[in-house]
Design an enzyme around this catalytic site. Structure first.
Site, PDB file in Angstrom:
ATOM      1  N   ASN A   9       0.885  -1.167   0.000  1.00  0.00           N
ATOM      2  CA  ASN A   9       0.000   0.000   0.000  1.00  0.00           C
ATOM      3  C   ASN A   9       0.921   1.214   0.000  1.00  0.00           C
ATOM      4  OD1 ASN A   9      -1.800   2.043   0.493  1.00  0.00           O
ATOM      5  ND2 ASN A   9      -2.362   1.375   2.556  1.00  0.00           N
ATOM      6  N   TRP A  10       1.077   1.799  -1.178  1.00  0.00           N
ATOM      7  CA  TRP A  10       2.030   2.915  -1.292  1.00  0.00           C
ATOM      8  C   TRP A  10       1.514   4.196  -0.635  1.00  0.00           C
ATOM      9  CZ3 TRP A  10       4.168   3.000  -7.055  1.00  0.00           C
ATOM     10  CH2 TRP A  10       4.895   1.822  -7.279  1.00  0.00           C
ATOM     11  N   LYS A  11       0.221   4.231  -0.332  1.00  0.00           N
ATOM     12  CA  LYS A  11      -0.399   5.456   0.212  1.00  0.00           C
ATOM     13  C   LYS A  11      -0.102   6.635  -0.722  1.00  0.00           C
ATOM     14  CE  LYS A  11      -0.179   3.313   4.683  1.00  0.00           C
ATOM     15  NZ  LYS A  11      -0.259   3.435   6.118  1.00  0.00           N
ATOM     16  N   HIS A  94      -9.862   1.617   4.480  1.00  0.00           N
ATOM     17  CA  HIS A  94      -8.595   1.772   5.209  1.00  0.00           C
ATOM     18  C   HIS A  94      -8.797   2.737   6.377  1.00  0.00           C
ATOM     19  CE1 HIS A  94      -4.490   2.790   6.201  1.00  0.00           C
ATOM     20  NE2 HIS A  94      -4.136   1.679   5.581  1.00  0.00           N
ATOM     21  N   GLU A  96      -7.067   5.035   7.547  1.00  0.00           N
ATOM     22  CA  GLU A  96      -6.752   6.443   7.273  1.00  0.00           C
ATOM     23  C   GLU A  96      -7.928   7.128   6.582  1.00  0.00           C
ATOM     24  OE1 GLU A  96      -3.001   5.710   5.344  1.00  0.00           O
ATOM     25  OE2 GLU A  96      -2.166   5.116   7.283  1.00  0.00           O
ATOM     26  N   GLU A 166      -6.193  -4.716  10.283  1.00  0.00           N
ATOM     27  CA  GLU A 166      -5.156  -3.709  10.516  1.00  0.00           C
ATOM     28  C   GLU A 166      -5.459  -2.942  11.806  1.00  0.00           C
ATOM     29  OE1 GLU A 166      -2.943  -2.621   6.669  1.00  0.00           O
ATOM     30  OE2 GLU A 166      -4.640  -1.277   6.859  1.00  0.00           O
ATOM     31  N   GLY A 172       1.911   2.212  10.724  1.00  0.00           N
ATOM     32  CA  GLY A 172       2.900   3.277  10.574  1.00  0.00           C
ATOM     33  C   GLY A 172       3.570   3.672  11.877  1.00  0.00           C
ATOM     34  N   SER A 212       2.721  -2.215  10.340  1.00  0.00           N
ATOM     35  CA  SER A 212       4.165  -2.319  10.598  1.00  0.00           C
ATOM     36  C   SER A 212       4.733  -3.704  10.315  1.00  0.00           C
ATOM     37  CB  SER A 212       4.504  -1.876  12.024  1.00  0.00           C
ATOM     38  OG  SER A 212       4.097  -0.531  12.217  1.00  0.00           O
ATOM     39  N   GLY A 233       2.506  -1.142   4.282  1.00  0.00           N
ATOM     40  CA  GLY A 233       2.687   0.263   3.928  1.00  0.00           C
ATOM     41  C   GLY A 233       4.163   0.598   3.798  1.00  0.00           C
ATOM     42  N   GLY A 234       4.758   1.073   4.892  1.00  0.00           N
ATOM     43  CA  GLY A 234       6.144   1.538   4.889  1.00  0.00           C
ATOM     44  C   GLY A 234       7.129   0.603   4.200  1.00  0.00           C
TER      45      GLY A 234
HETATM   46  P1  PGA Z   1       2.322   0.163   7.635  1.00  0.00           P
HETATM   47  O1  PGA Z   1       0.925   0.440   6.887  1.00  0.00           O
HETATM   48  O2  PGA Z   1       2.846  -1.135   7.109  1.00  0.00           O
HETATM   49  O3  PGA Z   1       3.181   1.342   7.253  1.00  0.00           O
HETATM   50  O4  PGA Z   1       2.028   0.101   9.088  1.00  0.00           O
HETATM   51  C1  PGA Z   1       0.005  -0.597   6.670  1.00  0.00           C
HETATM   52  C2  PGA Z   1      -1.240  -0.034   6.040  1.00  0.00           C
HETATM   53  O5  PGA Z   1      -1.640   1.083   6.389  1.00  0.00           O
HETATM   54  O6  PGA Z   1      -1.875  -0.687   5.189  1.00  0.00           O
END
Ligand code: PGA
Length: 252
Positions: A9-11, A94, A96, A166, A172, A212, A233-234
């Site tokens: 997930n590149w966001k 998601h 966010e 999640e 994050g 994470s 994500g990261g």
């Molecule tokens: P993260 O993000 O791996 O940076 O914690 C995961 C996500 O939001 O899908």
């Protein structure tokens, strides 16, 4: 046997030029992957991602869509627009989007319906906040999120729905859920699906863990019985880490 899915997930990261450079390095590192690899990219990167992944087994996803097909919704993109550019997956719900864009379970349900109608695969995200976990309401929250998001979704459509657990407090933050805790909730999600549909559907539904996940903790998380992959994500923006996670999934 459920297939393993490792989804990045590149966001809101990487412009098309940056994405091109990144993909030209990442794709050769992933060619032999047995797991399904999905890259959920910003809308403006879809074209370059589709082009560069042509002929590979890597799938391209978006990170959101609107529930209407067309109309006066400035700034939005519909599920059929995503389908028209051959997007394979879409992340919906998601945390966010729930937290910063006020998405409710009811809106997410409409989005799931519109995506499924277009034959897109949905990565439906659910998860509790730290407050909810500390007040022991995790299971209630997860149940409500899934019940509402899947309202009116037929058994037949479940083959196109992947659920990502999640925990919001792990996204994050570098604070990963322990594998035991993640497994407990993923198993609970599978039980909810069994109650809503049936045993065959719940045995087949792919459940991801996200929050994470990195090259160090992936093995422990991905070895759990009810965890079929990751939403990352990261670490999906780091070529060595992401390809290592895919390798780990391939070996389990
Ligand atoms: P993260 O993000 O791996 O940076 O914690 C995961 C996500 O939001 O899908």
């Amino acid at each position: 046997m459920r297939k393993k899915i490792i989804s990045g997930n590149w966001k809101m990261n990487l412009s098309p030029n940056e994405a091109e450079k990144f993909l030209k390095e990442l794709i050769p590192a992933l060619q032999i992957a047995k797991s399904e690899v999905v890259l959920c990219v910003p809308f403006v990167d879809i074209a370059v991602a589709k082009e560069l992944t042509k002929g590979t087994n890597i799938k391209v996803g978006a990170q959101n869509c609107h529930f209407e097909e067309a109309g006066a919704f400035t700034g939005e993109i519909s599920a059929n627009m995503l389908k028209s550019v051959s997007v394979d997956y879409v992340i919906l719900g998601h945390s966010e989007r729930r937290a910063y864009f006020a998405e409710t379970d009811e809106m997410i349900n409409k989005k799931v319906k519109s995506a499924v109608k277009q034959n897109l695969k949905v990565i439906l995200c659910v998860g509790e906040t730290l407050d909810q976990r500390e007040s022991n309401t995790t299971n209630d929250i997860i149940k409500k999120q899934i019940f509402t998001a899947l309202q009116g979704i037929e058994k037949n459509d479940l083959k196109n729905i992947i659920i990502a657990y999640e925990p919001v407090w792990a996204i994050g933050t570098g604070k990963t859920a322990t594998s035991g805790l993640a497994e407990e909730v993923c198993k609970y999600i599978r039980d909810i699906i069994r109650n809503l549909y049936d045993l065959a559907i719940s045995d087949g539904v792919v459940i991801l863990y996200g929050g994470s996940m990195n090259a160090k903790n992936a093995k422990d998380l991905l070895s759990q019985k009810d965890i079929d992959g990751g939403l990352i994500g990261g670490s999906s923006l780091k070529i060595a880490d992401f390809s290592e996670i895919v390798n780990i999934a391939d070996e389990i």
